[in-house]
Motif scaffolding. Structure first.
Motif, PDB file in Angstrom:
ATOM      1  N   HIS A  51      18.122  55.319 -16.166  1.00 35.10           N
ATOM      2  CA  HIS A  51      16.993  54.493 -15.744  1.00 35.10           C
ATOM      3  C   HIS A  51      16.452  53.725 -16.953  1.00 35.10           C
ATOM      4  O   HIS A  51      16.603  54.156 -18.083  1.00 35.10           O
ATOM      5  N   SER A  52      15.758  52.625 -16.702  1.00 30.56           N
ATOM      6  CA  SER A  52      15.126  51.862 -17.778  1.00 30.56           C
ATOM      7  C   SER A  52      14.063  52.726 -18.461  1.00 30.56           C
ATOM      8  O   SER A  52      13.379  53.511 -17.811  1.00 30.56           O
ATOM      9  N   LYS A  53      13.937  52.539 -19.769  1.00 33.83           N
ATOM     10  CA  LYS A  53      12.902  53.236 -20.531  1.00 33.83           C
ATOM     11  C   LYS A  53      11.679  52.353 -20.765  1.00 33.83           C
ATOM     12  O   LYS A  53      10.649  52.848 -21.229  1.00 33.83           O
ATOM     13  N   ASN A  78      12.062  46.760 -25.771  1.00 32.05           N
ATOM     14  CA  ASN A  78      13.312  47.481 -25.530  1.00 32.05           C
ATOM     15  C   ASN A  78      13.122  48.903 -26.042  1.00 32.05           C
ATOM     16  O   ASN A  78      12.039  49.246 -26.490  1.00 32.05           O
ATOM     17  N   GLU A  79      14.180  49.715 -25.951  1.00 30.90           N
ATOM     18  CA  GLU A  79      14.055  51.137 -26.300  1.00 30.90           C
ATOM     19  C   GLU A  79      13.642  51.388 -27.738  1.00 30.90           C
ATOM     20  O   GLU A  79      13.175  52.472 -28.073  1.00 30.90           O
TER      21      GLU A  79
END
Length: 184
Positions: A51-53, A78-79
Motif C-alpha cells: 500500500h502507499s505510505k 514520497n517514502e
C-alpha cells in the motif's frame, strides 16, 4: 506548512564499499566507529506492505548503545521525505506495548551496523543491514517551504559526484527487509 521538520533522505545499494569509503575520505568525511541499531518498525492498523505510505503515520523503536529511541514518521512527497518526531524512552518493552495499544502493529525488524559522518549539513550513513548488504544513506532536514523532492535531487547529485557505483533505492529499509525475508 507547520513548524515540523521534514527529514529528507536518499538511499543507495553500495556495490564497492572500499571505493565508497575512499570517495568519502577524499571529500573530508570521517566515518564514526560502527554502531549497532536494532529497529522494530510499526504500521497503523489497516496498512500493509504494497500500500502507499504517503500520508500514513509509521512508528519505530530503535535500540542503540543501550538507549531506546521512539520515532514517528509521516511520508509527505514520497517514502523518504517525512515529517519526523523522535524522543528517547526509558523502557523499550513498555513503549512497544504502548505503541500496540495505540493501534499500531509490528511489521519488520531491521538490524544494522551504521557508521556516520557529515558534510555541509548532510548526514552520511554507511549501513550494513542484516539480510540486505551495504547501503549509503544521505539525509538533510528541509528548510521551511523547501520541497522534499528538490532536496532529494540535490542529495542525489552529491551521491553521483562521488564517482562510485551506486544503485539508488526508493524503498525504505523496512520495505526492503520485508521483501527479502518474505521471498526467502
Amino acid at each position: 506548512m507547520s513548524h515540523e521538520a521534514q527529514e529528507v533522505e536518499v538511499k543507495y545499494r553500495v556495490k564497492d564499499l572500499a571505493a565508497l569509503e575512499a570517495a568519502l575520505s577524499r571529500r573530508g568525511v570521517t566515518l564514526s566507529t560502527p554502531v549497532r541499531q536494532d529497529d522494530q518498525a510499526y504500521a497503523q492498523a489497516g496498512w500493509s506492505h504494497g500500500h502507499s505510505k504517503i500520508g500514513v503515520v509509521f512508528a519505530r523503536l530503535r535500540t542503540q548503545e543501550g538507549r531506546h529511541l521512539f520515532t514517528v514518521k509521516k511520508p509527505l512527497d514520497n517514502e523518504m521525505a517525512c515529517l519526523e518526531h523522535e524522543t528517547e524512552v526509558a523502557d523499550r518493552e513498555q513503549m512497544h506495548q504502548a505503541v500496540i495499544a495505540m493501534g499500531f502493529r509490528p511489521t519488520v525488524r531491521v538490524v544494522k551496523t551504521r557508521r556516520t559522518g557529515t558534510l555541509n549539513g548532510t548526514s552520511i550513513c554507511v549501513d550494513e543491514i542484516e539480510h540486505l548488504g551495504v547501503f549509503l544513506e544521505l539525509e538533510r532536514t528541509a528548510r521551511a517551504g523547501e520541497s522534499g523532492v528538490v532536496v532529494q535531487q540535490r542529495l542525489d547529485s552529491f551521491a553521483l559526484s562521488l564517482g562510485v557505483d551506486l544503485e539508488r533505492i526508493t524503498d525504505t529499509y523496512d520495505s526492503l527487509v520485508y521483501a527479502a525475508t518474505t521471498s526467502a
